[in-house]
Design a protein around this motif. Sequence first.
Motif, PDB file in Angstrom:
ATOM      1  N   TRP A 202      -0.299 -56.005  34.014  1.00 17.05           N
ATOM      2  CA  TRP A 202       0.446 -55.323  35.197  1.00 17.05           C
ATOM      3  C   TRP A 202       2.116 -55.220  34.947  1.00 17.05           C
ATOM      4  CZ3 TRP A 202       4.136 -55.346  38.913  1.00 17.05           C
ATOM      5  CH2 TRP A 202       3.976 -54.035  39.798  1.00 17.05           C
ATOM      6  N   PRO A 203       2.647 -54.185  35.148  1.00 17.17           N
ATOM      7  CA  PRO A 203       2.350 -52.898  35.725  1.00 17.17           C
ATOM      8  C   PRO A 203       1.749 -51.696  34.850  1.00 17.17           C
ATOM      9  CG  PRO A 203       4.455 -52.722  35.523  1.00 17.17           C
ATOM     10  CD  PRO A 203       4.208 -54.167  35.363  1.00 17.17           C
ATOM     11  N   GLY A 204       1.599 -52.457  33.312  1.00 23.30           N
ATOM     12  CA  GLY A 204       1.225 -51.306  32.462  1.00 23.30           C
ATOM     13  C   GLY A 204       2.165 -50.355  31.721  1.00 23.30           C
ATOM     14  N   ALA A 205       2.585 -50.809  30.339  1.00 18.03           N
ATOM     15  CA  ALA A 205       3.607 -49.885  29.951  1.00 18.03           C
ATOM     16  C   ALA A 205       3.043 -48.431  30.022  1.00 18.03           C
ATOM     17  CB  ALA A 205       3.947 -50.097  28.566  1.00 18.03           C
ATOM     18  N   GLN A 206       4.044 -47.441  29.960  1.00 15.10           N
ATOM     19  CA  GLN A 206       3.235 -46.172  30.316  1.00 15.10           C
ATOM     20  C   GLN A 206       4.364 -45.187  29.684  1.00 15.10           C
ATOM     21  OE1 GLN A 206       4.016 -44.575  34.652  1.00 15.10           O
ATOM     22  NE2 GLN A 206       3.024 -46.433  34.571  1.00 15.10           N
ATOM     23  N   PHE A 207       3.948 -43.857  29.243  1.00 12.03           N
ATOM     24  CA  PHE A 207       4.758 -42.884  28.759  1.00 12.03           C
ATOM     25  C   PHE A 207       4.156 -41.642  29.189  1.00 12.03           C
ATOM     26  CE2 PHE A 207       1.616 -43.730  25.165  1.00 12.03           C
ATOM     27  CZ  PHE A 207       1.372 -42.495  24.966  1.00 12.03           C
ATOM     28  N   ARG A 208       4.823 -40.566  28.883  1.00  8.37           N
ATOM     29  CA  ARG A 208       4.480 -39.076  29.538  1.00  8.37           C
ATOM     30  C   ARG A 208       3.950 -38.469  28.372  1.00  8.37           C
ATOM     31  NH1 ARG A 208       3.050 -38.029  34.538  1.00  8.37           N
ATOM     32  NH2 ARG A 208       3.668 -35.773  34.056  1.00  8.37           N
ATOM     33  N   LEU A 209       2.784 -37.732  28.612  1.00 10.88           N
ATOM     34  CA  LEU A 209       2.213 -36.939  27.288  1.00 10.88           C
ATOM     35  C   LEU A 209       1.741 -35.554  28.248  1.00 10.88           C
ATOM     36  CD1 LEU A 209       1.230 -36.392  24.605  1.00 10.88           C
ATOM     37  CD2 LEU A 209      -1.021 -37.290  25.305  1.00 10.88           C
ATOM     38  N   GLY A 210       2.711 -34.761  28.236  1.00 10.68           N
ATOM     39  CA  GLY A 210       2.654 -33.587  28.846  1.00 10.68           C
ATOM     40  C   GLY A 210       2.696 -33.823  30.406  1.00 10.68           C
ATOM     41  N   GLU A 211       1.611 -33.230  31.025  1.00  8.25           N
ATOM     42  CA  GLU A 211       1.709 -33.629  32.540  1.00  8.25           C
ATOM     43  C   GLU A 211       0.691 -34.856  32.947  1.00  8.25           C
ATOM     44  OE1 GLU A 211       2.994 -31.647  34.703  1.00  8.25           O
ATOM     45  OE2 GLU A 211       3.911 -30.653  33.224  1.00  8.25           O
ATOM     46  N   ASP A 212       0.401 -35.550  31.938  1.00  8.55           N
ATOM     47  CA  ASP A 212      -0.505 -36.891  31.944  1.00  8.55           C
ATOM     48  C   ASP A 212       0.512 -37.913  31.718  1.00  8.55           C
ATOM     49  OD1 ASP A 212      -2.725 -35.453  32.423  1.00  8.55           O
ATOM     50  OD2 ASP A 212      -3.001 -35.486  30.206  1.00  8.55           O
ATOM     51  N   THR A 213       0.269 -39.169  32.392  1.00 12.19           N
ATOM     52  CA  THR A 213       0.919 -40.239  32.426  1.00 12.19           C
ATOM     53  C   THR A 213      -0.151 -41.259  31.529  1.00 12.19           C
ATOM     54  OG1 THR A 213       2.150 -40.354  34.305  1.00 12.19           O
ATOM     55  CG2 THR A 213       1.729 -42.531  33.391  1.00 12.19           C
ATOM     56  N   ILE A 214       0.167 -41.875  30.284  1.00 17.99           N
ATOM     57  CA  ILE A 214      -0.697 -42.534  29.555  1.00 17.99           C
ATOM     58  C   ILE A 214      -0.035 -43.946  29.433  1.00 17.99           C
ATOM     59  CG2 ILE A 214      -1.766 -42.871  27.344  1.00 17.99           C
ATOM     60  CD1 ILE A 214      -2.148 -40.150  28.538  1.00 17.99           C
ATOM     61  N   ARG A 215      -0.964 -45.003  29.812  1.00 10.12           N
ATOM     62  CA  ARG A 215      -1.010 -46.269  29.774  1.00 10.12           C
ATOM     63  C   ARG A 215      -0.663 -47.005  28.260  1.00 10.12           C
ATOM     64  NH1 ARG A 215      -3.599 -50.190  33.757  1.00 10.12           N
ATOM     65  NH2 ARG A 215      -1.885 -51.662  33.263  1.00 10.12           N
ATOM     66  N   LEU A 216      -0.059 -47.663  27.699  1.00 12.95           N
ATOM     67  CA  LEU A 216       0.044 -48.130  26.526  1.00 12.95           C
ATOM     68  C   LEU A 216      -0.279 -49.660  26.549  1.00 12.95           C
ATOM     69  CD1 LEU A 216       0.367 -47.789  23.360  1.00 12.95           C
ATOM     70  CD2 LEU A 216       2.597 -48.109  23.679  1.00 12.95           C
ATOM     71  N   LEU A 217      -1.244 -50.019  26.219  1.00 20.36           N
ATOM     72  CA  LEU A 217      -1.975 -51.760  26.508  1.00 20.36           C
ATOM     73  C   LEU A 217      -1.515 -52.460  25.177  1.00 20.36           C
ATOM     74  CD1 LEU A 217      -5.378 -50.392  28.000  1.00 20.36           C
ATOM     75  CD2 LEU A 217      -3.110 -50.816  29.122  1.00 20.36           C
ATOM     76  N   ALA A 218      -1.477 -51.791  24.006  1.00 18.78           N
ATOM     77  CA  ALA A 218      -1.032 -52.531  22.780  1.00 18.78           C
ATOM     78  C   ALA A 218      -0.338 -51.636  21.805  1.00 18.78           C
ATOM     79  CB  ALA A 218      -2.459 -53.034  22.337  1.00 18.78           C
ATOM     80  N   ALA A 219       0.475 -52.276  20.994  1.00 13.76           N
ATOM     81  CA  ALA A 219       0.998 -51.387  19.799  1.00 13.76           C
ATOM     82  C   ALA A 219       1.740 -52.508  18.979  1.00 13.76           C
ATOM     83  CB  ALA A 219       2.278 -50.422  20.485  1.00 13.76           C
ATOM     84  N   ILE A 220       2.268 -52.218  17.841  1.00 12.80           N
ATOM     85  CA  ILE A 220       2.860 -52.888  16.788  1.00 12.80           C
ATOM     86  C   ILE A 220       4.049 -52.108  16.241  1.00 12.80           C
ATOM     87  CG2 ILE A 220       1.410 -52.388  15.056  1.00 12.80           C
ATOM     88  CD1 ILE A 220       1.399 -55.500  14.310  1.00 12.80           C
ATOM     89  N   PRO A 221       4.962 -52.908  16.112  1.00 13.06           N
ATOM     90  CA  PRO A 221       6.292 -52.106  15.191  1.00 13.06           C
ATOM     91  C   PRO A 221       5.886 -51.470  13.908  1.00 13.06           C
ATOM     92  CG  PRO A 221       7.268 -54.074  16.358  1.00 13.06           C
ATOM     93  CD  PRO A 221       5.527 -54.160  16.309  1.00 13.06           C
ATOM     94  N   ALA A 222       6.419 -50.580  13.424  1.00 13.73           N
ATOM     95  CA  ALA A 222       5.998 -50.096  12.192  1.00 13.73           C
ATOM     96  C   ALA A 222       7.026 -49.488  11.290  1.00 13.73           C
ATOM     97  CB  ALA A 222       4.786 -48.968  12.310  1.00 13.73           C
TER      98      ALA A 222
END
Length: 304
Positions: A227-247
């Motif tokens: 919580w609160p869950g990282a998020q970004f916008r994709l068009g009109e949608d809000t997307i939560r990003l739960l896991a990622a890794i540098p590249a």
Amino acid sequence: MRLAFMGSPDFAVPALQALVAAGHEVAAVYCQPPRPAGRGQRETPCPVHRAALELGLPVRTPARVKRDEAEHAAFAALELEAAVVAAYGLILPQPMLDAPRRGCLNIHASLLPRWRGAAPIHAAVLAGDAETGVTIMQMEAGLDTGPMLLAESTPIDPRDTTAAVHDRLAEIGARLILRALDEAPAPVPQPEAGVTYAPKLSKADAVLDWRKDAAALDRRVRAMTPWPGAQFRLGEDTIRLLAAIPAAGEPGAAPGTVLDGTPRVACGNGTALTLLRLQRAGRGAMEAAEFLRGRPLPAGTVLG
């Protein structure tokens, strides 16, 4: 030992259970009042409330205690040896701090004086700290300023989330508070140097700024999980990003631009972040490959 326990979230539950298992008499459990939760917005007791009921303990849920003289008197009437406080959520006034014979002992989820305040675990992960821990503190009127009784550290792994660190610290806190009650260690004043603060989080803290470099964004994703869950916008949608890794990044790519079907997203300073686990509103969490089958992210897509 006759105690009161004051806590509300999951973090405090192991400590309450440990105190009961060790044979301490918990005269009352104080926690936040039930609040609406879930789709039906039904009144739901907090985790400590539920645990106390399972243990057969009396529960009190005052909405406020700061200026409630009747509540102060009721607390004093418990005739406590000590009170144990763990993420209670309300500020205790001086009459309640003074009522137990040994005062109020706080289980704080950081190595004080680093990360005083409401969100110390999130702050430690977000800052990229190499370690954190639990401090048992003798409470006083200031915000986490009281003298220290015991502390124990734990490393923060480079892939740790707030959830993972939270669970380790909850178990450490449960073990450490038993020692503090049994051993009655001498209080040690906190150092004046090295004080940092971890303010209460809001959903605004979870919004990803692709202009930051990938390492900083990776820390934010892990710090905001669950919580609160990282998020970004994709068009009109809000997307939560739960896991990622540098590249590896691509020189000159505009931050927020999808670089390939991994999906790898350009970040600041020529870095990039590979998205691993995502969630659309109203849907379950998905691995990236499954997410892309329902919501493609072709190269060149710009994320908000």
